[in-house]
Design a protein around this motif. Sequence first.
Motif, PDB file in Angstrom:
ATOM      1  N   LYS A   1      47.330  31.048  38.563  1.00  0.00           N
ATOM      2  CA  LYS A   1      47.398  32.164  37.617  1.00  0.00           C
ATOM      3  C   LYS A   1      46.637  33.377  38.181  1.00  0.00           C
ATOM      4  O   LYS A   1      47.083  34.518  38.053  1.00  0.00           O
ATOM      5  N   LEU A   2      45.499  33.089  38.836  1.00  0.00           N
ATOM      6  CA  LEU A   2      44.709  34.183  39.414  1.00  0.00           C
ATOM      7  C   LEU A   2      45.368  34.751  40.674  1.00  0.00           C
ATOM      8  O   LEU A   2      44.962  35.780  41.195  1.00  0.00           O
TER       9      LEU A   2
ATOM     10  N   ASP B   1      43.512  38.013  42.163  1.00  0.00           N
ATOM     11  CA  ASP B   1      42.457  38.791  41.522  1.00  0.00           C
ATOM     12  C   ASP B   1      41.114  38.306  42.081  1.00  0.00           C
ATOM     13  O   ASP B   1      40.559  37.304  41.625  1.00  0.00           O
TER      14      ASP B   1
ATOM     15  N   ARG C   1      38.060  39.358  42.050  1.00  0.00           N
ATOM     16  CA  ARG C   1      36.855  39.341  41.201  1.00  0.00           C
ATOM     17  C   ARG C   1      36.848  38.111  40.298  1.00  0.00           C
ATOM     18  O   ARG C   1      35.878  37.367  40.234  1.00  0.00           O
ATOM     19  N   ARG C   2      37.982  37.870  39.663  1.00  0.00           N
ATOM     20  CA  ARG C   2      38.056  36.716  38.749  1.00  0.00           C
ATOM     21  C   ARG C   2      38.005  35.388  39.515  1.00  0.00           C
ATOM     22  O   ARG C   2      37.418  34.430  39.053  1.00  0.00           O
ATOM     23  N   LEU C   3      38.626  35.379  40.699  1.00  0.00           N
ATOM     24  CA  LEU C   3      38.648  34.142  41.483  1.00  0.00           C
ATOM     25  C   LEU C   3      37.240  33.804  41.981  1.00  0.00           C
ATOM     26  O   LEU C   3      36.818  32.641  41.947  1.00  0.00           O
TER      27      LEU C   3
ATOM     28  N   LYS D   1      34.526  34.595  40.474  1.00  0.00           N
ATOM     29  CA  LYS D   1      33.801  34.155  39.282  1.00  0.00           C
ATOM     30  C   LYS D   1      34.173  32.698  38.969  1.00  0.00           C
ATOM     31  O   LYS D   1      33.303  31.876  38.659  1.00  0.00           O
ATOM     32  N   TYR D   2      35.449  32.389  39.078  1.00  0.00           N
ATOM     33  CA  TYR D   2      35.911  31.020  38.789  1.00  0.00           C
ATOM     34  C   TYR D   2      35.234  30.013  39.717  1.00  0.00           C
ATOM     35  O   TYR D   2      34.875  28.908  39.320  1.00  0.00           O
TER      36      TYR D   2
END
Length: 237
Positions: free
Chosen positions: A62-63, A190, A192-194, A196-197
Motif C-alpha cells: 500500500k505504501l 511513500d 516518509r510513511r515507510l 515510520k512503518y
Amino acid sequence: MNVILEAIFKRRAVKVFEPVEISEGIREQILNAARHAPSSFNSQPYRLYWVGSTAQKAVVAKLCMGQMPAETASALIVVVVDIGSLAATSQSQLEWMRGRTEFSEARIRNYERTAKIGRILFMPGPFGIFGAVKRGIFWLLNLWKVMGMPPTSRQDLFKWATKSTSLACENLMIAAEALGINTCPMEGFDGRRLLKYLGLSARYHEIVLVIAMGKKWQNYVEPPQWRRPLHATVSIL
Ligand SMILES: Cc1cc2nc3c(=O)[nH]c(=O)nc-3n(C[C@H](O)[C@H](O)[C@H](O)COP(=O)(O)O)c2cc1C
C-alpha cells in the motif's frame, strides 16, 4: 552464454507476479549476494528489510502506492541507506581483523587509525558546522593539490551511501534472476510513511528502493526491452 551474463541480459522489471513460496535457502542466497557487493571503504552502509509475511506485505505494498508489482510480489525487499551504521561497522571489522592471524598488529592499528580519520572526515557535525568548515578547508587544499572532496553535509553522506547501496540492489536482482526469481525495482513509494512503518529515523535512514520479488505471472507479456545504442551511452577515450 556465460551464466552471469545470461542473468544480466534476461533480467526484466516484471510487473505482475504469481504467488510462489521463496524458500529460506533461496532467500539467503539472494541476500548474501547483495551484501557481497563492493562498497565505499567496505562500509556496507545499508540494511535490507525482507518483507515476506502476508500482513506486512500488504502494508508495504500500500505504501508503494498499490503498484501491481508490489501487490502481487511474494516478497518485498525494502533497501535502506543507513548512515548511522558506520561506526559500528568499522568496529565490527576491527574485531574481525583482531580474531584472524593474517593481520599484523601494525596493519590492525593502521586500519583503526584510518577508520577513526574516516569517521571524523565524514561527520557533518551539529547543524552541519563541521561540514561547512571541512568544505572550506578542502576547497583551499584543492587549489594546490588534486584531492577531491569528502561528503560535507548529511545530504552528501546519503548520496555517498546510495552509490554503495545501489550496487547491492543490482547484485540482489541478478542473483534472484540466476536463481529463477523475477524482480521489479521500485522508487514509487511513500518514503516518509515507510520509514515510520519500519521504525526508522530520517536522520540516519533513507529508503533507496523497494524490490518486488516473485515468479512472473504466466500471462504477463513483457514489452520489448529498449536501450540507448552503445555509442549514446559510452565514450571510448
Ligand atoms: C531506480 C528505479 C526505479 C524504478 N521504479 C519503478 C517503479 O516505481 N515502478 C515500476 O513499475 N518500475 C520501476 N522501475 C523499473 C523500470 O521501469 C524498468 O527497469 C525500466 O523501464 C527498464 O525495463 P527493464 O528493467 O525491464 O529492462 C524502476 C527502475 C529503477 C532502476
